[in-house]
Design a protein around this motif. Structure first.
Motif, PDB file in Angstrom:
ATOM      1  N   LEU A  29       0.830  -1.204   0.000  1.00 27.98           N
ATOM      2  CA  LEU A  29       0.000   0.000   0.000  1.00 27.98           C
ATOM      3  C   LEU A  29       0.867   1.257   0.000  1.00 27.98           C
ATOM      4  O   LEU A  29       0.542   2.246  -0.677  1.00 27.98           O
ATOM      5  CB  LEU A  29      -0.927   0.002   1.213  1.00 27.98           C
ATOM      6  N   PHE A  30       1.961   1.229   0.754  1.00 27.87           N
ATOM      7  CA  PHE A  30       2.844   2.397   0.801  1.00 27.87           C
ATOM      8  C   PHE A  30       3.427   2.691  -0.578  1.00 27.87           C
ATOM      9  O   PHE A  30       3.390   3.831  -1.051  1.00 27.87           O
ATOM     10  CB  PHE A  30       3.971   2.158   1.807  1.00 27.87           C
ATOM     11  N   VAL A  31       3.951   1.658  -1.235  1.00 30.85           N
ATOM     12  CA  VAL A  31       4.574   1.845  -2.548  1.00 30.85           C
ATOM     13  C   VAL A  31       3.539   2.253  -3.584  1.00 30.85           C
ATOM     14  O   VAL A  31       3.754   3.189  -4.374  1.00 30.85           O
ATOM     15  CB  VAL A  31       5.301   0.553  -2.983  1.00 30.85           C
ATOM     16  N   LEU A  32       2.383   1.572  -3.600  1.00 28.10           N
ATOM     17  CA  LEU A  32       1.332   1.903  -4.564  1.00 28.10           C
ATOM     18  C   LEU A  32       0.796   3.310  -4.321  1.00 28.10           C
ATOM     19  O   LEU A  32       0.539   4.066  -5.264  1.00 28.10           O
ATOM     20  CB  LEU A  32       0.199   0.885  -4.477  1.00 28.10           C
ATOM     21  N   GLY A  33       0.610   3.671  -3.044  1.00 26.74           N
ATOM     22  CA  GLY A  33       0.094   5.000  -2.722  1.00 26.74           C
ATOM     23  C   GLY A  33       1.059   6.094  -3.132  1.00 26.74           C
ATOM     24  O   GLY A  33       0.652   7.112  -3.712  1.00 26.74           O
ATOM     25  N   MET A  34       2.341   5.906  -2.869  1.00 31.75           N
ATOM     26  CA  MET A  34       3.325   6.913  -3.250  1.00 31.75           C
ATOM     27  C   MET A  34       3.429   7.021  -4.765  1.00 31.75           C
ATOM     28  O   MET A  34       3.487   8.131  -5.318  1.00 31.75           O
ATOM     29  CB  MET A  34       4.690   6.568  -2.652  1.00 31.75           C
ATOM     30  N   ALA A  35       3.431   5.877  -5.454  1.00 31.64           N
ATOM     31  CA  ALA A  35       3.495   5.889  -6.911  1.00 31.64           C
ATOM     32  C   ALA A  35       2.269   6.574  -7.508  1.00 31.64           C
ATOM     33  O   ALA A  35       2.376   7.372  -8.453  1.00 31.64           O
ATOM     34  CB  ALA A  35       3.619   4.463  -7.451  1.00 31.64           C
ATOM     35  N   CYS A  46      -4.502   8.738  -2.890  1.00 29.34           N
ATOM     36  CA  CYS A  46      -3.293   7.921  -2.899  1.00 29.34           C
ATOM     37  C   CYS A  46      -2.402   8.221  -1.691  1.00 29.34           C
ATOM     38  O   CYS A  46      -1.755   7.323  -1.144  1.00 29.34           O
ATOM     39  CB  CYS A  46      -2.516   8.142  -4.193  1.00 29.34           C
ATOM     40  N   GLU A  47      -2.390   9.469  -1.249  1.00 29.30           N
ATOM     41  CA  GLU A  47      -1.583   9.804  -0.075  1.00 29.30           C
ATOM     42  C   GLU A  47      -2.141   9.147   1.185  1.00 29.30           C
ATOM     43  O   GLU A  47      -1.383   8.669   2.039  1.00 29.30           O
ATOM     44  CB  GLU A  47      -1.497  11.321   0.108  1.00 29.30           C
ATOM     45  N   VAL A  48      -3.467   9.101   1.305  1.00 29.18           N
ATOM     46  CA  VAL A  48      -4.077   8.405   2.447  1.00 29.18           C
ATOM     47  C   VAL A  48      -3.759   6.915   2.379  1.00 29.18           C
ATOM     48  O   VAL A  48      -3.449   6.283   3.402  1.00 29.18           O
ATOM     49  CB  VAL A  48      -5.595   8.646   2.483  1.00 29.18           C
ATOM     50  N   VAL A  49      -3.830   6.330   1.181  1.00 29.91           N
ATOM     51  CA  VAL A  49      -3.480   4.922   1.005  1.00 29.91           C
ATOM     52  C   VAL A  49      -2.027   4.682   1.418  1.00 29.91           C
ATOM     53  O   VAL A  49      -1.701   3.704   2.112  1.00 29.91           O
ATOM     54  CB  VAL A  49      -3.692   4.482  -0.463  1.00 29.91           C
ATOM     55  N   GLU A  50      -1.141   5.573   1.001  1.00 34.39           N
ATOM     56  CA  GLU A  50       0.285   5.451   1.318  1.00 34.39           C
ATOM     57  C   GLU A  50       0.526   5.416   2.818  1.00 34.39           C
ATOM     58  O   GLU A  50       1.227   4.532   3.335  1.00 34.39           O
ATOM     59  CB  GLU A  50       1.035   6.620   0.684  1.00 34.39           C
ATOM     60  N   THR A  99      -2.184   7.790  13.919  1.00 34.50           N
ATOM     61  CA  THR A  99      -2.657   9.150  14.173  1.00 34.50           C
ATOM     62  C   THR A  99      -2.388  10.043  12.973  1.00 34.50           C
ATOM     63  O   THR A  99      -3.214  10.900  12.617  1.00 34.50           O
ATOM     64  CB  THR A  99      -1.979   9.721  15.433  1.00 34.50           C
ATOM     65  N   PHE A 100      -1.256   9.832  12.312  1.00 34.08           N
ATOM     66  CA  PHE A 100      -0.943  10.577  11.094  1.00 34.08           C
ATOM     67  C   PHE A 100      -1.949  10.258   9.990  1.00 34.08           C
ATOM     68  O   PHE A 100      -2.353  11.144   9.234  1.00 34.08           O
ATOM     69  CB  PHE A 100       0.483  10.244  10.649  1.00 34.08           C
ATOM     70  N   VAL A 101      -2.359   9.014   9.887  1.00 37.89           N
ATOM     71  CA  VAL A 101      -3.400   8.646   8.904  1.00 37.89           C
ATOM     72  C   VAL A 101      -4.672   9.430   9.185  1.00 37.89           C
ATOM     73  O   VAL A 101      -5.299   9.994   8.274  1.00 37.89           O
ATOM     74  CB  VAL A 101      -3.689   7.130   8.943  1.00 37.89           C
ATOM     75  N   LEU A 102      -5.077   9.453  10.451  1.00 41.90           N
ATOM     76  CA  LEU A 102      -6.288  10.190  10.835  1.00 41.90           C
ATOM     77  C   LEU A 102      -6.147  11.672  10.503  1.00 41.90           C
ATOM     78  O   LEU A 102      -7.073  12.281   9.939  1.00 41.90           O
ATOM     79  CB  LEU A 102      -6.545  10.003  12.330  1.00 41.90           C
ATOM     80  N   ALA A 103      -5.001  12.254  10.834  1.00 37.78           N
ATOM     81  CA  ALA A 103      -4.782  13.675  10.563  1.00 37.78           C
ATOM     82  C   ALA A 103      -4.777  13.957   9.067  1.00 37.78           C
ATOM     83  O   ALA A 103      -5.325  14.971   8.610  1.00 37.78           O
ATOM     84  CB  ALA A 103      -3.463  14.124  11.188  1.00 37.78           C
ATOM     85  N   THR A 104      -4.155  13.069   8.293  1.00 38.68           N
ATOM     86  CA  THR A 104      -4.114  13.239   6.840  1.00 38.68           C
ATOM     87  C   THR A 104      -5.510  13.185   6.249  1.00 38.68           C
ATOM     88  O   THR A 104      -5.879  14.010   5.403  1.00 38.68           O
ATOM     89  CB  THR A 104      -3.232  12.144   6.200  1.00 38.68           C
ATOM     90  N   LEU A 105      -6.303  12.233   6.694  1.00 37.23           N
ATOM     91  CA  LEU A 105      -7.674  12.103   6.206  1.00 37.23           C
ATOM     92  C   LEU A 105      -8.499  13.329   6.582  1.00 37.23           C
ATOM     93  O   LEU A 105      -9.253  13.866   5.750  1.00 37.23           O
ATOM     94  CB  LEU A 105      -8.307  10.837   6.770  1.00 37.23           C
ATOM     95  N   CYS A 106      -8.358  13.793   7.818  1.00 42.01           N
ATOM     96  CA  CYS A 106      -9.136  14.941   8.278  1.00 42.01           C
ATOM     97  C   CYS A 106      -8.729  16.234   7.580  1.00 42.01           C
ATOM     98  O   CYS A 106      -9.533  17.165   7.457  1.00 42.01           O
ATOM     99  CB  CYS A 106      -8.984  15.104   9.789  1.00 42.01           C
ATOM    100  N   ASN A 107      -7.493  16.299   7.111  1.00 36.72           N
ATOM    101  CA  ASN A 107      -7.022  17.464   6.379  1.00 36.72           C
ATOM    102  C   ASN A 107      -7.415  17.404   4.910  1.00 36.72           C
ATOM    103  O   ASN A 107      -7.937  18.371   4.356  1.00 36.72           O
ATOM    104  CB  ASN A 107      -5.503  17.580   6.513  1.00 36.72           C
TER     105      ASN A 107
END
Length: 276
Positions: free
Chosen positions: A170-176, A218-222, A237-245
């Motif tokens: 997921l990290f690699v696919l999301g970043m790509a 894709c950034e949330v997936v990453e 927590t970073f995932v939650l913050a990223t999604l909320c932003n």
């Protein structure tokens, strides 16, 4: 995960978990603030006052804060931690730090330097982002070096095999995917002659067929992959913050596209395919 509810005792650990909880709670205010005031940068910004600074420079500085804070927090003050509570500099934890640095090397340097142009940014946006990235880097760096309490031992990959495999994919696919869709947007602003294009156009290609902001999706997936990979409460927590932003911002951009382009595809969602 039990790590979300560790009973903390003494010194830095008390501060660490207090900041972690505060970071989680602040996500609700981020959503509310963006729904009310929007996220005034990029296409959503019209500010040109005295506090508007070079957008490219502000972006580079505020994004570089994150890997610097993570690496400093990872390596700093290890001698102040009792040996029976510190498993600092585990090769596995160091590898996770390396993935973080790879992401931000692209995000802080490659991405802005490849853009043909970038709108001026209010200095306040840059300062808020610096605070966010400092806290985020600290929480993740100290988790890897201190508060994971030996989680990243030699048998980590055997204990969390499916999480590691799925998380890394997921990290690699999301970043790509993030880079791919950023490239599509860059090409819209860079005509064939290489000059800067100040007009906005409707993006097409990839997941733009389904959503207005696939780069955010894709950034949330990453980062979801990163959280699975690391089993870190700070990463979750970073995932939650990223999604909320990004979700409220994607909604604002989606509405902006619909307003600016009367023939904008009606089947597109804002960020998550088939959902919103």
């Amino acid at each position: 995960m039990s790590y979300w509810f560790v009973d903390s005792v003494g010194g830095e650990e008390d501060v660490y978990y207090l900041l972690l909880r505060a970071f989680q709670i602040s996500c609700a205010f981020v959503v509310g603030g963006e729904l009310v005031f929007g996220s005034p940068y990029g296409s959503q910004s019209t500010y040109k006052g005295m506090f508007a600074l070079n957008g490219r420079l502000i972006w580079i500085l505020m994004e570089l804060v994150s890997p610097v804070a993570l690496l400093y927090s990872y390596y700093a003050m290890d001698t102040s931690i009792p040996e029976n509570r510190s498993k600092a500099h585990s090769p596995i934890a160091l590898a996770f730090c390396a993935l973080w640095v790879v992401h931000y090397a692209n995000r802080a340097l490659v991405y802005p330097l490849r853009q043909a142009s970038r709108k001026p940014m209010h200095v306040g946006i840059g300062l808020v982002s610096c605070v966010f990235n400092t806290l985020n880097g600290y929480l993740n760096g100290r988790w890897f070096s201190v508060f994971s309490n030996g989680l990243y031992s030699d048998d980590y990959f055997y204990t969390y095999t499916w999480q590691v495999v799925l998380g890394l994919c997921l990290f690699v696919l999301g970043m790509a995917g993030n880079i791919y869709h950023d490239n599509i947007l860059m090409q819209l602003r860079r005509p064939a002659d290489g000059t800067s294009n100040n007009r906005y156009l409707v993006p097409v290609g990839g997941l733009f067929a389904m959503v207005s902001c696939p780069h955010y999706f894709c950034e949330v997936v990453e980062w979801t992959g990163y959280a699975l990979l690391t089993q870190s409460p700070a990463a979750w927590t970073f995932v939650l913050a990223t999604l909320c932003n990004l979700l409220p911002r994607a909604y604002s951009i989606h509405k902006w596209y619909q307003h600016e382009f009367p023939k904008y595809p009606q089947n597109r969602k804002a960020m998550v395919p088939y959902v919103i």
